[in-house]
Design a protein around this motif. Structure first.
Motif, mmCIF file in Angstrom:
data_model
loop_
_atom_site.group_PDB
_atom_site.id
_atom_site.type_symbol
_atom_site.label_atom_id
_atom_site.label_comp_id
_atom_site.label_asym_id
_atom_site.label_seq_id
_atom_site.Cartn_x
_atom_site.Cartn_y
_atom_site.Cartn_z
ATOM 1 N N GLU A 68 63.537 26.726 33.252
ATOM 2 C CA GLU A 68 64.331 27.739 32.417
ATOM 3 C C GLU A 68 65.444 27.195 32.089
ATOM 4 O O GLU A 68 66.352 26.318 32.568
ATOM 5 C CB GLU A 68 64.099 29.104 33.224
ATOM 6 C CG GLU A 68 65.175 28.906 34.520
ATOM 7 C CD GLU A 68 65.184 30.111 35.430
ATOM 8 O OE1 GLU A 68 64.089 30.873 35.224
ATOM 9 O OE2 GLU A 68 65.983 30.114 36.336
ATOM 10 N N VAL A 69 66.098 27.989 31.275
ATOM 11 C CA VAL A 69 67.672 27.643 30.632
ATOM 12 C C VAL A 69 68.563 28.233 31.842
ATOM 13 O O VAL A 69 68.246 29.373 32.212
ATOM 14 C CB VAL A 69 67.834 28.162 29.207
ATOM 15 C CG1 VAL A 69 69.284 28.020 29.146
ATOM 16 C CG2 VAL A 69 67.088 27.699 28.336
ATOM 17 N N ALA A 70 69.533 27.505 32.150
ATOM 18 C CA ALA A 70 70.560 27.767 33.167
ATOM 19 C C ALA A 70 71.817 28.444 32.540
ATOM 20 O O ALA A 70 72.754 28.905 33.330
ATOM 21 C CB ALA A 70 70.471 26.859 34.289
ATOM 22 N N GLY A 71 72.014 28.085 31.189
ATOM 23 C CA GLY A 71 73.331 28.292 30.750
ATOM 24 C C GLY A 71 73.533 27.271 29.812
ATOM 25 O O GLY A 71 72.850 26.110 29.572
ATOM 26 N N PRO A 72 74.883 27.320 29.080
ATOM 27 C CA PRO A 72 75.409 26.398 28.212
ATOM 28 C C PRO A 72 75.714 25.147 29.020
ATOM 29 O O PRO A 72 76.366 25.154 30.134
ATOM 30 C CB PRO A 72 76.307 26.772 27.284
ATOM 31 C CG PRO A 72 77.078 27.862 28.210
ATOM 32 C CD PRO A 72 75.537 28.494 29.287
ATOM 33 N N ALA A 73 75.514 23.722 28.494
ATOM 34 C CA ALA A 73 76.099 22.618 29.112
ATOM 35 C C ALA A 73 77.371 22.426 28.722
ATOM 36 O O ALA A 73 77.773 22.969 27.795
ATOM 37 C CB ALA A 73 75.164 21.469 28.828
ATOM 38 N N ALA A 74 78.091 21.705 29.572
ATOM 39 C CA ALA A 74 79.519 21.242 29.201
ATOM 40 C C ALA A 74 79.425 20.394 27.944
ATOM 41 O O ALA A 74 78.456 19.678 27.866
ATOM 42 C CB ALA A 74 80.317 20.481 30.362
ATOM 43 N N SER A 75 80.452 20.781 27.059
ATOM 44 C CA SER A 75 80.418 19.824 25.587
ATOM 45 C C SER A 75 80.515 18.423 25.906
ATOM 46 O O SER A 75 81.519 18.203 26.690
ATOM 47 C CB SER A 75 81.194 20.566 24.638
ATOM 48 O OG SER A 75 81.389 19.772 23.528
ATOM 49 N N ARG B 63 75.601 20.129 20.601
ATOM 50 C CA ARG B 63 75.699 21.444 21.679
ATOM 51 C C ARG B 63 74.217 21.397 22.570
ATOM 52 O O ARG B 63 73.178 20.645 22.052
ATOM 53 C CB ARG B 63 75.351 22.600 20.973
ATOM 54 C CG ARG B 63 76.772 23.060 20.505
ATOM 55 C CD ARG B 63 76.733 24.674 19.788
ATOM 56 N NE ARG B 63 75.743 24.330 18.533
ATOM 57 C CZ ARG B 63 75.246 25.440 17.974
ATOM 58 N NH1 ARG B 63 75.743 26.700 18.148
ATOM 59 N NH2 ARG B 63 74.464 25.301 16.787
ATOM 60 N N SER B 64 74.375 21.502 23.824
ATOM 61 C CA SER B 64 73.333 21.208 24.423
ATOM 62 C C SER B 64 73.184 22.636 25.587
ATOM 63 O O SER B 64 74.264 23.126 25.679
ATOM 64 C CB SER B 64 73.441 20.033 25.293
ATOM 65 O OG SER B 64 72.210 19.819 26.203
ATOM 66 N N SER B 65 72.307 22.541 26.130
ATOM 67 C CA SER B 65 72.023 23.754 27.404
ATOM 68 C C SER B 65 71.668 23.071 28.548
ATOM 69 O O SER B 65 70.798 22.209 28.582
ATOM 70 C CB SER B 65 71.094 24.892 26.738
ATOM 71 O OG SER B 65 69.839 24.368 26.383
ATOM 72 N N LEU B 66 71.907 23.852 29.622
ATOM 73 C CA LEU B 66 71.434 23.371 30.959
ATOM 74 C C LEU B 66 70.065 23.672 31.229
ATOM 75 O O LEU B 66 69.767 24.810 30.922
ATOM 76 C CB LEU B 66 72.369 23.797 32.023
ATOM 77 C CG LEU B 66 73.645 23.072 32.425
ATOM 78 C CD1 LEU B 66 74.260 24.122 33.493
ATOM 79 C CD2 LEU B 66 73.496 21.611 32.768
ATOM 80 N N LEU B 67 69.129 22.907 31.788
ATOM 81 C CA LEU B 67 67.829 23.337 32.265
ATOM 82 C C LEU B 67 67.643 23.413 33.602
ATOM 83 O O LEU B 67 68.390 22.522 34.399
ATOM 84 C CB LEU B 67 66.639 22.525 31.458
ATOM 85 C CG LEU B 67 66.524 22.398 30.150
ATOM 86 C CD1 LEU B 67 65.372 21.500 29.513
ATOM 87 C CD2 LEU B 67 66.297 23.856 29.393
ATOM 88 N N ARG B 68 66.927 24.167 34.416
ATOM 89 C CA ARG B 68 66.627 23.964 35.651
ATOM 90 C C ARG B 68 65.112 24.546 35.992
ATOM 91 O O ARG B 68 64.551 25.024 35.126
ATOM 92 C CB ARG B 68 67.640 24.888 36.559
ATOM 93 C CG ARG B 68 67.555 26.441 36.382
ATOM 94 C CD ARG B 68 68.075 27.322 36.959
ATOM 95 N NE ARG B 68 68.062 28.621 36.656
ATOM 96 C CZ ARG B 68 69.226 29.642 36.866
ATOM 97 N NH1 ARG B 68 70.364 29.194 37.250
ATOM 98 N NH2 ARG B 68 69.090 30.754 36.348
#
Lengths: 394, 394
Positions: free
Chosen positions: B54-61, B66-71
């Motif tokens: 699932e997506v855990a939120g936006p990743a640090a730029s 742009r990227s999102s955090l996965l977990r």
């Protein structure tokens, strides 16, 4: 120097298949590698252009599809070197690691690494010239020493004074202009077993090397396991006691100081002095010295004292093996390097100790056998060692 | 039952990366897996649809992209079970194997496998209900026994009478309807170390488990090594002598009969009878019995006799370790399962023996340390055990 070798993992797998299983048809190889036919053909073409693979003839028909047999090219030739403390063996093998020619001579390793490396280069040059080769594909070297494999040099070798950190690999490579790989002799002999001996049928085995130095080679999951600092299997200088006999390494009570050839000979001399063996006494009187071969001949000839000496050493080896077998749970233990003739006596004693003292899960179905490779284990293993490097993807 | 899991090796690698390293950005993961962006996106979509990621939120730029955090998805929950000879521990972990909830109770394994399995299922059911879960992703089980991992059952377990060949794995799987994996406790604790302990930093280590039963877990090249018949590391019933103390397994002179908790307590009782420890005598008089905890408390409190008992056992362990370390050449030895407080005494004695008797190449830079996972090693390891199966490509 110009190096040849596979360009990708598929080429590497193909070369290893041909090395280990001999000539195979294009159809079989395509299936075994799981490649599309066009891709397979392209990889074979590149390996052929490099002089690593060649056509061996037509394959037996499997109905409909015509196929040809491929094999490792005839110009692939490995040099194999086994350095013993008293003897040097050098051989040339083909790409399937069959020994084609061989030279052996007495050697005192105490002459130092430069002289020994010089002699290795000379003998390999002689074999290469006789075979009409311009270069060798690679050279594998077995040393009777702990070896830091990444550096290609011995580390604190008890039996090779003056060899500590000598760059054996790089010195030979500089002379011959081909890849060279160096490892400890027990490891190399285990590789020989894996390639051409009883070990071929097993993924996990323990190879126990006897003789003037004692060591182990461990094969795990079909590959040699070297440990964190390439010291795995170095059991010769395991200290069994703090106050045992003096060892060549300077410590007391090492396994080798109890069971190595020199230790058995030392006990044989003591037995003669104590008047316990007329047979060994006669041999000493005749030759002025005793060797492990004398003890072995006396033991196989029925001399009770010589047999007892062999059994004493075997019992200690068995006690150490008990722990190793429980710990590592090999599918089989293969023993090599014993003096000619005494294998059966050794084996009976070692089996007795190991089967009596080990856990059922570890040894319930574990055979303990003698190597059937004789002294070829080191040479085949040395060729295998360097071929593993040459036949790896860049 | 419906199983979820990765469909190909890339999905399996992605799940293991997220399990071992925690949430990571799509960009990092794409790089780590070496996949094209479109392919990566497709694999993530399939894992998300399966409820594994699932997506855990936006990743640090990282500037521009742009990227999102996965977990690992929140609905991934592993059951972890550690069966001791006198105690049962059951836990629920998330997909990164962090323990979320836990139940522990005394347990006498001699009530037999059916009763113990029943209790395991009850406790897991309770934890699952409390967490509001409809099912578990998988359950890992550590048993104080040799385990035939492929069959999922104990083999001739000295400490578990009546458990021989009982289908522990299949019995639990039938009740819970999810994948279950069973292994020996020392192996499982080594996996716990590999995932969350000191072992995280090492590819090759030896985990030595002390306590009522003694065993080893071997991690080679970053994976647990089980040997030819999943007996690797079973050193507890290694016979040190033919005429030593009687062991729980029925033989004499096993390592465990010298150094296991019961052996230390037996020697402590003998010391009291011989009038050699007022401290232990007072504890016996007060409680009517002595336990390993009593000996440990007396030793850490300064009682010389109790300390000597601990050191005697440690010396024998050290002597066995010397051989294992020379043989296997680990990067580090991690010791767990010791009674609270006695770690430093044990460690000093074991180090003394191992460093004095081993070869320099094997132990020159090899640390010997105590586990810092306490009793979590078994639970984290059990979750790791089953997650390795669930997160493997079909």
């Amino acid at each position: 120097m110009t190096l040849v070798g596979p360009e990708n993992p598929e080429q590497a797998r193909l070369l290893r298949l041909l090395r280990d299983d001999g000539p195979r048809s294009r159809v079989e190889l395509t299936d075994a590698l799981g490649l599309a036919r066009a891709r397979f053909a392209a990889e074979v073409e590149r390996l052929t252009a490099q002089g690593l693979v060649e056509v061996a003839g037509p394959a037996a028909s499997r109905g409909g599809r015509r196929s040809s047999l491929l094999r490792i090219a005839g110009q692939v030739r490995f040099g194999a070197v086994a350095v013993g403390t008293g003897r040097l063996d050098v051989a040339l093998t083909d790409g399937e690691l069959t020994v084609l020619s061989r030279l052996s001579e007495p050697l005192d390793v105490r002459v130092g690494p430069e002289a020994v490396v010089g002699r290795i280069v000379e003998l390999l040059g002689k074999l290469r010239a006789e075979a009409g080769l311009s270069r060798l594909t690679g050279v594998g070297v077995a040393l009777p020493a702990p070896v830091a494999v990444r550096e290609g040099s011995p580390v604190s070798p008890p039996a090779l004074p003056g060899w500590h950190h000598f760059p054996v690999r790089d010195a030979i490579a500089a002379e011959l202009g081909c890849p060279v790989q160096v490892d400890n002799d027990a490891n190399v002999m285990a590789l020989g077993e894996l390639h051409a001996g009883t070990g071929r049928a097993f993924d996990d085995f323990l190879y126990l090397k006897l003789g003037s130095a004692i060591g182990c080679g461990l094969v795990l999951g079909g590959s040699l396991y070297r440990g964190a600092t390439s010291g795995a299997g170095d059991i010769g200088h395991l200290r069994l006691t703090d106050d045992g006999p003096l060892c060549v390494c300077g410590n007391n009570g090492c396994l080798e100081a109890y069971c190595g050839d020199a230790a058995v000979v030392r006990e044989a001399l003591a037995a003669v002095q104590a008047g316990r063996s007329a047979e060994l006494g006669a041999r000493l009187a005749e030759a002025g010295t005793l060797t492990m071969a004398d003890v072995a001949q006396a033991a196989t000839g029925g001399d009770a004292t010589a047999q007892e000496l062999v059994r004493d050493g075997a019992r200690r080896l068995g006690q150490v093996l008990v722990g190793l077998v429980s710990f590592f749970n090999p599918a089989i233990v293969i023993i090599g390097g014993a003096a000619p003739g005494i294998g059966p006596i050794l084996l009976a004693e070692i089996r007795g100790v190991v089967y009596r003292r080990s856990t059922p899960l570890a040894t319930g179905s574990m055979p303990i056998v003698l190597s059937d490779l004789d002294d070829r284990a080191g040479l085949v293993g040395a060729a295998r060692l360097v071929s593993d490097q040459v036949f790896a993807a860049c």
